[in-house]
Design a protein around this motif. Sequence first.
Motif, mmCIF file in Angstrom:
data_model
loop_
_atom_site.group_PDB
_atom_site.id
_atom_site.type_symbol
_atom_site.label_atom_id
_atom_site.label_comp_id
_atom_site.label_asym_id
_atom_site.label_seq_id
_atom_site.Cartn_x
_atom_site.Cartn_y
_atom_site.Cartn_z
ATOM 1 N N LEU A 209 -8.731 24.396 -3.784
ATOM 2 C CA LEU A 209 -8.709 25.272 -2.609
ATOM 3 C C LEU A 209 -10.072 25.897 -2.297
ATOM 4 C CD1 LEU A 209 -5.338 27.095 -3.370
ATOM 5 C CD2 LEU A 209 -5.697 25.166 -1.827
ATOM 6 N N PRO A 210 -11.103 25.067 -2.109
ATOM 7 C CA PRO A 210 -12.410 25.618 -1.743
ATOM 8 C C PRO A 210 -12.401 26.093 -0.288
ATOM 9 C CG PRO A 210 -12.491 23.235 -1.670
ATOM 10 C CD PRO A 210 -11.136 23.599 -2.205
ATOM 11 N N PRO A 211 -13.432 26.867 0.114
ATOM 12 C CA PRO A 211 -13.516 27.281 1.517
ATOM 13 C C PRO A 211 -13.653 26.050 2.422
ATOM 14 C CG PRO A 211 -15.034 28.529 0.124
ATOM 15 C CD PRO A 211 -14.524 27.390 -0.700
ATOM 16 N N PHE A 212 -13.231 26.044 3.688
ATOM 17 C CA PHE A 212 -12.846 27.255 4.367
ATOM 18 C C PHE A 212 -11.333 27.320 4.599
ATOM 19 C CE2 PHE A 212 -11.997 29.174 8.614
ATOM 20 C CZ PHE A 212 -12.286 30.487 8.314
ATOM 21 N N TRP A 213 -10.825 26.350 5.333
ATOM 22 C CA TRP A 213 -9.484 26.522 5.889
ATOM 23 C C TRP A 213 -8.408 26.565 4.815
ATOM 24 C CZ3 TRP A 213 -8.695 28.916 9.990
ATOM 25 C CH2 TRP A 213 -7.481 28.883 10.654
ATOM 26 N N GLN A 214 -8.475 25.654 3.847
ATOM 27 C CA GLN A 214 -7.409 25.637 2.849
ATOM 28 C C GLN A 214 -7.448 26.885 1.981
ATOM 29 O OE1 GLN A 214 -7.776 22.604 -0.233
ATOM 30 N NE2 GLN A 214 -9.859 22.181 0.421
ATOM 31 N N GLN A 215 -8.638 27.459 1.775
ATOM 32 C CA GLN A 215 -8.712 28.716 1.024
ATOM 33 C C GLN A 215 -8.054 29.853 1.787
ATOM 34 O OE1 GLN A 215 -12.419 31.057 0.755
ATOM 35 N NE2 GLN A 215 -12.338 30.662 -1.441
ATOM 36 N N GLN A 216 -8.273 29.892 3.121
ATOM 37 C CA GLN A 216 -7.689 30.954 3.936
ATOM 38 C C GLN A 216 -6.163 30.854 3.994
ATOM 39 O OE1 GLN A 216 -9.870 33.313 5.075
ATOM 40 N NE2 GLN A 216 -11.299 32.047 3.929
ATOM 41 N N ARG A 217 -5.634 29.653 3.832
ATOM 42 C CA ARG A 217 -4.185 29.442 3.965
ATOM 43 C C ARG A 217 -3.524 29.124 2.623
ATOM 44 N NH1 ARG A 217 -2.751 28.840 9.401
ATOM 45 N NH2 ARG A 217 -0.644 29.112 8.574
ATOM 46 N N ALA A 218 -4.146 29.519 1.529
ATOM 47 C CA ALA A 218 -3.591 29.213 0.204
ATOM 48 C C ALA A 218 -2.200 29.802 0.017
ATOM 49 C CB ALA A 218 -4.532 29.730 -0.886
ATOM 50 N N GLY A 219 -1.907 30.897 0.719
ATOM 51 C CA GLY A 219 -0.579 31.493 0.613
ATOM 52 C C GLY A 219 0.513 30.560 1.091
ATOM 53 N N ASP A 220 0.202 29.691 2.067
ATOM 54 C CA ASP A 220 1.180 28.701 2.515
ATOM 55 C C ASP A 220 1.554 27.770 1.361
ATOM 56 O OD1 ASP A 220 0.862 28.307 5.976
ATOM 57 O OD2 ASP A 220 -0.346 29.715 4.833
ATOM 58 N N ASN A 221 0.544 27.387 0.588
ATOM 59 C CA ASN A 221 0.772 26.507 -0.550
ATOM 60 C C ASN A 221 1.638 27.211 -1.589
ATOM 61 O OD1 ASN A 221 -0.636 23.767 -1.674
ATOM 62 N ND2 ASN A 221 -0.205 25.147 -3.356
ATOM 63 N N MET A 222 1.315 28.468 -1.878
ATOM 64 C CA MET A 222 2.053 29.211 -2.896
ATOM 65 C C MET A 222 3.505 29.442 -2.478
ATOM 66 S SD MET A 222 0.877 32.511 -5.109
ATOM 67 C CE MET A 222 0.651 33.609 -3.722
ATOM 68 N N ALA A 223 3.744 29.667 -1.181
ATOM 69 C CA ALA A 223 5.117 29.848 -0.706
ATOM 70 C C ALA A 223 5.961 28.608 -0.998
ATOM 71 C CB ALA A 223 5.121 30.158 0.787
ATOM 72 N N SER A 224 5.370 27.427 -0.837
ATOM 73 C CA SER A 224 6.094 26.188 -1.133
ATOM 74 C C SER A 224 6.310 26.022 -2.637
ATOM 75 C CB SER A 224 5.338 24.985 -0.575
ATOM 76 O OG SER A 224 5.341 25.001 0.840
ATOM 77 N N VAL A 225 5.334 26.463 -3.428
ATOM 78 C CA VAL A 225 5.487 26.418 -4.886
ATOM 79 C C VAL A 225 6.689 27.271 -5.310
ATOM 80 C CG1 VAL A 225 4.436 27.094 -7.080
ATOM 81 C CG2 VAL A 225 3.066 25.927 -5.339
ATOM 82 N N TYR A 226 6.784 28.486 -4.777
ATOM 83 C CA TYR A 226 7.910 29.354 -5.120
ATOM 84 C C TYR A 226 9.229 28.800 -4.569
ATOM 85 C CZ TYR A 226 4.879 33.051 -6.939
ATOM 86 O OH TYR A 226 3.998 33.780 -7.683
ATOM 87 N N TRP A 227 9.179 28.215 -3.382
ATOM 88 C CA TRP A 227 10.386 27.593 -2.814
ATOM 89 C C TRP A 227 10.940 26.550 -3.779
ATOM 90 C CZ3 TRP A 227 11.918 22.672 -1.632
ATOM 91 C CH2 TRP A 227 12.999 22.517 -0.767
ATOM 92 N N LEU A 228 10.053 25.713 -4.321
ATOM 93 C CA LEU A 228 10.495 24.676 -5.249
ATOM 94 C C LEU A 228 10.972 25.287 -6.561
ATOM 95 C CD1 LEU A 228 10.840 21.648 -5.743
ATOM 96 C CD2 LEU A 228 8.502 21.626 -6.673
ATOM 97 N N TYR A 229 10.265 26.285 -7.062
ATOM 98 C CA TYR A 229 10.669 26.942 -8.309
ATOM 99 C C TYR A 229 12.082 27.511 -8.198
ATOM 100 C CZ TYR A 229 11.035 30.389 -12.022
ATOM 101 O OH TYR A 229 11.478 31.126 -13.084
ATOM 102 N N ASN A 230 12.390 28.083 -7.054
ATOM 103 C CA ASN A 230 13.717 28.680 -6.869
ATOM 104 C C ASN A 230 14.823 27.644 -6.828
ATOM 105 O OD1 ASN A 230 12.787 31.331 -6.826
ATOM 106 N ND2 ASN A 230 12.417 31.299 -4.615
ATOM 107 N N ARG A 231 14.469 26.385 -6.697
ATOM 108 C CA ARG A 231 15.469 25.318 -6.663
ATOM 109 C C ARG A 231 15.496 24.481 -7.932
ATOM 110 N NH1 ARG A 231 14.255 27.281 -2.164
ATOM 111 N NH2 ARG A 231 15.702 27.275 -0.397
ATOM 112 N N THR A 232 14.393 24.411 -8.651
ATOM 113 C CA THR A 232 14.358 23.581 -9.859
ATOM 114 C C THR A 232 14.199 24.394 -11.141
ATOM 115 O OG1 THR A 232 11.948 23.254 -9.833
ATOM 116 C CG2 THR A 232 13.307 21.730 -8.504
ATOM 117 N N GLY A 233 13.549 25.545 -11.053
ATOM 118 C CA GLY A 233 13.313 26.360 -12.243
ATOM 119 C C GLY A 233 12.224 25.831 -13.155
ATOM 120 N N ASP A 234 11.443 24.846 -12.708
ATOM 121 C CA ASP A 234 10.365 24.292 -13.553
ATOM 122 C C ASP A 234 9.295 25.346 -13.789
ATOM 123 O OD1 ASP A 234 11.549 21.784 -13.788
ATOM 124 O OD2 ASP A 234 10.534 20.978 -12.022
ATOM 125 N N LYS A 235 9.057 25.674 -15.048
ATOM 126 C CA LYS A 235 8.161 26.775 -15.394
ATOM 127 C C LYS A 235 6.705 26.493 -15.034
ATOM 128 C CE LYS A 235 11.446 29.247 -17.239
ATOM 129 N NZ LYS A 235 11.936 30.484 -16.575
#
Length: 243
Positions: A209-235
Amino acid sequence: MKTRLLVAVVLSACVAGLAWGADAKVSVLKRPDTSPANDFYAGNREPLQPSPLIKLPVGAIRPEGWIRRQLELEAEGFTGHLDELSRFLNKEDNAWLSPQGEGHSPWEELPYWLKGFIDVGYVLGEGRIIKEAHVWIEAAIASQREDGWFGPRANLKGRRGGDKPDLWPNMIMLNALQSYYEHSGDKRALALMTRYFRWELAVPDEDFLPPFWQQQRAGDNMASVYWLYNRTGDKFLLDLAGK
């Protein structure tokens, strides 16, 4: 006459409030208990904090009236027919349709359109849109490599070349895949995301996640990570969210 009456009512209310306020006791409602798990929809797993609000899966609510008409206008208009107009959605040699991830238009344009297009189809139950959206979804699933990367290969070198992967276009495509899973229950979407996030976890920190755009929108990536965690429970997903 009406104005005078309104002023008199307001003044009376203010005077009553001042008289009441001196000795009044204010009762403040406590925050509702959010610790119980939701029995119907996927919510935050431990150790994530419980959320008082849960996003309903796409299609759980059917719109009617004015808002349905607005969505129908989208389906009948620009959103619903952009694939007939845009060069980014030209299927011939399109990188998002290629099993090898090679071709034109590899960046954000296709997934940006698709994530809204597919939701309109699901919410309206519009077969034409759903069928077209699934063409792109199937291609995304088919494009995944053994190491977990999926989508156009050009993004592995960044938008303007280089040696650091650009994850931004895939962040948007993940949103479309999430909607696809919520509608279909197709576990291939979960498997794709699991393998892809393992790939992300292996990316060296200096390349992640280097600058620019993907760094600014890293929260979008993390939201999907948590979405998947809530369905699979993979630590390992919690480790990726921390990264």
